[in-house]
Design a protein around this motif. Structure first.
Motif, PDB file in Angstrom:
ATOM      1  N   LYS A  56       0.828  -1.211   0.000  1.00  0.00           N
ATOM      2  CA  LYS A  56       0.000   0.000   0.000  1.00  0.00           C
ATOM      3  C   LYS A  56       0.861   1.259   0.000  1.00  0.00           C
ATOM      4  O   LYS A  56       0.519   2.260  -0.630  1.00  0.00           O
ATOM      5  N   ASN A  57       1.980   1.195   0.709  1.00  0.00           N
ATOM      6  CA  ASN A  57       2.883   2.338   0.789  1.00  0.00           C
ATOM      7  C   ASN A  57       3.514   2.649  -0.570  1.00  0.00           C
ATOM      8  O   ASN A  57       3.573   3.801  -1.000  1.00  0.00           O
ATOM      9  N   LEU A  58       3.963   1.613  -1.262  1.00  0.00           N
ATOM     10  CA  LEU A  58       4.539   1.802  -2.594  1.00  0.00           C
ATOM     11  C   LEU A  58       3.484   2.316  -3.570  1.00  0.00           C
ATOM     12  O   LEU A  58       3.771   3.186  -4.407  1.00  0.00           O
ATOM     13  N   SER A  59       2.266   1.822  -3.452  1.00  0.00           N
ATOM     14  CA  SER A  59       1.165   2.305  -4.296  1.00  0.00           C
ATOM     15  C   SER A  59       0.900   3.782  -4.023  1.00  0.00           C
ATOM     16  O   SER A  59       0.597   4.553  -4.945  1.00  0.00           O
ATOM     17  N   HIS A  60       1.028   4.153  -2.766  1.00  0.00           N
ATOM     18  CA  HIS A  60       0.807   5.548  -2.364  1.00  0.00           C
ATOM     19  C   HIS A  60       1.796   6.482  -3.056  1.00  0.00           C
ATOM     20  O   HIS A  60       1.418   7.561  -3.521  1.00  0.00           O
ATOM     21  N   TYR A  61       3.066   6.075  -3.159  1.00  0.00           N
ATOM     22  CA  TYR A  61       4.059   6.911  -3.834  1.00  0.00           C
ATOM     23  C   TYR A  61       3.680   7.125  -5.299  1.00  0.00           C
ATOM     24  O   TYR A  61       3.828   8.228  -5.843  1.00  0.00           O
ATOM     25  N   VAL A  62       3.212   6.056  -5.941  1.00  0.00           N
ATOM     26  CA  VAL A  62       2.828   6.150  -7.352  1.00  0.00           C
ATOM     27  C   VAL A  62       1.648   7.106  -7.518  1.00  0.00           C
ATOM     28  O   VAL A  62       1.636   7.958  -8.412  1.00  0.00           O
ATOM     29  N   LEU A  63       0.667   6.980  -6.643  1.00  0.00           N
ATOM     30  CA  LEU A  63      -0.503   7.850  -6.727  1.00  0.00           C
ATOM     31  C   LEU A  63      -0.126   9.303  -6.465  1.00  0.00           C
ATOM     32  O   LEU A  63      -0.666  10.218  -7.103  1.00  0.00           O
ATOM     33  N   ASN A  64       0.812   9.532  -5.559  1.00  0.00           N
ATOM     34  CA  ASN A  64       1.314  10.892  -5.333  1.00  0.00           C
ATOM     35  C   ASN A  64       1.887  11.481  -6.618  1.00  0.00           C
ATOM     36  O   ASN A  64       1.626  12.633  -6.970  1.00  0.00           O
ATOM     37  N   LEU A  65       2.694  10.676  -7.314  1.00  0.00           N
ATOM     38  CA  LEU A  65       3.315  11.151  -8.552  1.00  0.00           C
ATOM     39  C   LEU A  65       2.258  11.445  -9.610  1.00  0.00           C
ATOM     40  O   LEU A  65       2.330  12.479 -10.295  1.00  0.00           O
ATOM     41  N   ILE A  66       1.287  10.572  -9.741  1.00  0.00           N
ATOM     42  CA  ILE A  66       0.217  10.783 -10.721  1.00  0.00           C
ATOM     43  C   ILE A  66      -0.514  12.087 -10.427  1.00  0.00           C
ATOM     44  O   ILE A  66      -0.766  12.898 -11.333  1.00  0.00           O
ATOM     45  N   GLU A  67      -0.850  12.303  -9.170  1.00  0.00           N
ATOM     46  CA  GLU A  67      -1.565  13.522  -8.789  1.00  0.00           C
ATOM     47  C   GLU A  67      -0.724  14.763  -9.052  1.00  0.00           C
ATOM     48  O   GLU A  67      -1.239  15.795  -9.516  1.00  0.00           O
ATOM     49  N   LEU A  68       0.555  14.673  -8.778  1.00  0.00           N
ATOM     50  CA  LEU A  68       1.439  15.819  -8.968  1.00  0.00           C
ATOM     51  C   LEU A  68       1.528  16.195 -10.438  1.00  0.00           C
ATOM     52  O   LEU A  68       1.462  17.378 -10.804  1.00  0.00           O
TER      53      LEU A  68
END
Length: 296
Positions: free
Chosen positions: A65-77
């Motif tokens: 979940k933590n690694l997925s969170h980093y990816v979603l952060n990048l997408i949002e940015l």
């Protein structure tokens, strides 16, 4: 070469429909868990240290979940650069803005300590959305990436980027201009940090936020973001950290940063999947030596 990779990354992310962002990030998180062993082991080591009672299954699940969170952060940015700030703020719930009321009314500078939790990269954008001019400290290479992502477009308007190498001099100047000066305070500060209990472990901590608040004689707060359901965000602004100003400088800074760390730990416990576990947070031991036993 680096700029071409960033351009390709931006192009690819732009093609991901918003409704599929979470699903895509989840798939990437699972792949990264298996394909990036060093990142996986770093996260699991930190989780084992902080949550020794957790089962291996629970730690692995949170790591994904933590690694997925980093990816979603990048997408949002990346996607944020094509949006108006007012559109971004429609997906942000702000709690505690009244804690800033006095400093904003009197147009005073103030310091905010935050952490790598939620989508911390959008914290400055949220500040601009609230019409609060902000300065943030970044490493030189991070500034290059930010400039590349945003191309000096509207999201950076009003955000002052202070390079870490010049932060001492520039930070004190900023505190004379009526702006918010925000610093992330949750990474290992090496042998020059101050050691504060973090999840019951003495951790080297950057004293910068408290140092600037003390030197500038300005108010100091904490603020954190976290992601809610449906990719909405919450920005929590907490009450001012009030420490007796008659105390010696070093004691004042230690007490102020101890409160910052306490608040940070509380937020991480509430949203453990959204903190930056992929870092060597406990790298420096109280004797100023590197913790080779933990991180190799």
């Amino acid at each position: 070469m680096k700029s071409k990779i960033i351009d390709f990354l931006i192009f690819f992310i732009d093609k991901i429909p918003d409704r599929l962002s979470s699903t895509f990030a989840s798939i990437c998180g699972r792949l990264m868990f298996f394909l990036l062993p060093r990142s996986r082991e770093l996260i699991l080591k930190n989780l084992s240290l902080v949550f020794p009672d957790w089962s291996d299954e629970k730690k692995r699940d949170l790591a994904v979940k933590n690694l997925s969170h980093y990816v979603l952060n990048l997408i949002e940015l990346v996607k944020a650069r094509n949006k108006e700030i007012t559109e971004i703020m429609k997906n942000v719930e702000v709690i505690g803005l009244e804690n800033f009321s006095e400093v904003l009314r009197e147009k005073k500078s103030f310091v905010v300590a935050s952490a790598h939790i939620g989508n911390w990269e959008l914290l400055a954008t949220m500040s601009i959305g609230l019409k609060i001019p902000i300065a943030i400290v970044v490493k030189e290479q991070v500034r290059d990436v930010i400039d590349r992502l945003f191309s000096f477009l509207r999201l950076t308007k009003g955000i002052i980027l202070v390079e870490k190498e010049n932060s001492l001099r520039e930070g004190l100047k900023i505190l004379k201009t009526g702006k918010l000066f925000a610093l992330l305070s949750d990474q290992d500060a090496g042998k020059n940090g101050i050691f504060i209990d973090f999840f019951g472990i003495k951790a080297s901590t950057y004293p910068g936020a408290a140092y600037f608040a003390y030197r500038g004689n300005v108010s100091m707060f904490t603020a954190f973001t976290f992601r809610k359901e449906n990719n909405k965000h919450c920005l929590i602004i907490e009450p001012e950290i009030k420490i007796d100003r008659s105390l010696p400088r070093d004691e004042w800074i230690l007490l102020a940063m101890t409160e910052v760390v306490r608040r940070t730990e509380r937020m991480i416990r509430l949203h453990p999947e959204q903190w930056l576990w992929c870092q060597k947070r406990f790298k420096t031991l109280p004797n100023k030596e590197v913790n080779k036993e933990l991180y190799g």
